[in-house]
Write an enzyme that holds these catalytic residues in place. Sequence first.
Site, short mmCIF file in Angstrom:
data_model
loop_
_atom_site.label_atom_id
_atom_site.label_comp_id
_atom_site.label_asym_id
_atom_site.label_seq_id
_atom_site.Cartn_x
_atom_site.Cartn_y
_atom_site.Cartn_z
N HIS A 1 0.85 -1.21 0.00
CA HIS A 1 0.00 0.00 0.00
C HIS A 1 0.88 1.26 0.00
O HIS A 1 0.62 2.21 -0.72
CB HIS A 1 -0.86 0.06 1.27
CG HIS A 1 -1.90 -1.01 1.38
ND1 HIS A 1 -1.90 -1.94 2.40
CD2 HIS A 1 -2.99 -1.29 0.63
CE1 HIS A 1 -2.94 -2.74 2.27
NE2 HIS A 1 -3.63 -2.37 1.20
N SER B 1 -0.03 -8.77 1.26
CA SER B 1 -1.49 -8.66 1.30
C SER B 1 -1.92 -8.50 2.75
O SER B 1 -1.30 -9.07 3.65
CB SER B 1 -2.11 -9.94 0.72
OG SER B 1 -3.47 -10.04 1.10
P1 AMP Z 1 -6.63 -3.45 -0.48
O1 AMP Z 1 -6.43 -2.71 0.80
O2 AMP Z 1 -6.22 -4.88 -0.40
O3 AMP Z 1 -7.99 -3.23 -1.07
O4 AMP Z 1 -5.61 -2.82 -1.51
C1 AMP Z 1 -5.58 -1.45 -1.77
C2 AMP Z 1 -4.71 -1.21 -2.99
O5 AMP Z 1 -3.38 -1.68 -2.72
C3 AMP Z 1 -5.20 -1.97 -4.22
O6 AMP Z 1 -5.05 -1.15 -5.37
C4 AMP Z 1 -4.28 -3.16 -4.26
O7 AMP Z 1 -4.12 -3.72 -5.54
C5 AMP Z 1 -2.99 -2.56 -3.75
N1 AMP Z 1 -2.10 -3.60 -3.23
C6 AMP Z 1 -2.42 -4.59 -2.37
N2 AMP Z 1 -1.36 -5.40 -2.16
C7 AMP Z 1 -0.34 -4.89 -2.90
C8 AMP Z 1 1.02 -5.27 -3.13
N3 AMP Z 1 1.55 -6.35 -2.56
N4 AMP Z 1 1.78 -4.52 -3.96
C9 AMP Z 1 1.24 -3.43 -4.57
N5 AMP Z 1 -0.03 -3.01 -4.40
C10 AMP Z 1 -0.81 -3.74 -3.59
#
Ligand code: AMP
Length: 277
Positions: free
Chosen positions: A35, A183
């Site tokens: 993030h 993640s």
């Molecule tokens: P989330 O909080 O999981 O909904 O993710 C928020 C944003 O962060 C989304 O655009 C995801 O694709 C991105 N994101 C999540 N994990 C990663 C990662 N390991 N590397 C880059 N971006 C990420």
Amino acid sequence: MIVLQTIQDILNWRNEQHKSSLGFVPTMGALHQGHLSLVDQSLAENEATIVSIFVNPTQFNDVNDFNNYPHTIEKDLALLEELSISAVFIPSVSEMYPEMEKESFYASILTETLEAKMRPGHFDGVITIIRKLFDLVQPTKVYLGEKDFQQLSIISAWVKKENRSEVIVPCPTLREPHGLAMSSRNVRLSETGRKKASLIYQILKATKEQKHHNSPAELEVWARSEFALYPEFQLEYFEIIDAHSFAPLADWADSDQALAVTAVFLEGVRLIDNLRL
Ligand code: AMP
């Protein structure tokens, strides 16, 4: 960094912004370096940056997944405080959903296959919240991770279809040193599970290395048989697709960008990953 909690807060804040560019990073919190890499890119490319943290109920097709989703708001705010972002938006569910409505969005095979098939209604929930957030934040650029490649593609397709002005910026996947894609859900894995989970990236990488000697179908069969050797992994799908159309790839010559995509359960945690081949 100003903390905005209500619709009125963000409307007032947005009215006061006269900056030429506003970068936006929507998240569901439990922030990690993945993030933060999106935030860094936004900070480098915009005059102001806003992050949202909202665990969106309408995109969860599994109530257990929603109930178990990690919440670490104090830690998240402390992490963001260290970066020089302008604002963070952390609304409540009732603020974002006075009524629990959900819109639907169709974009051919993109909204039918893989994650869309395995998680019915998931992307409708994503588009529902993305529209609300984009309308409130009115960003110039939006930073989305390639980790969620289908989500990124669907939001890009929606922006195009609706002639919206937001520029979608795809950002590379950040990984743990042993290869597991970062993640929020990784915190639900045990220490051993986290190490074992590097198998996902190893198989993706090995698929890429064998590209010149095998057809996409042969590599899919190989990758699925590799997962089958480890009963602690329950494979949901492993497919090789064209990254633009999401159509299954019969021949390497049919695509200038092949993508291996996978979803797998380990210790009851659903993990997704992908790699350009
Ligand atoms: P989330 O909080 O999981 O909904 O993710 C928020 C944003 O962060 C989304 O655009 C995801 O694709 C991105 N994101 C999540 N994990 C990663 C990662 N390991 N590397 C880059 N971006 C990420």
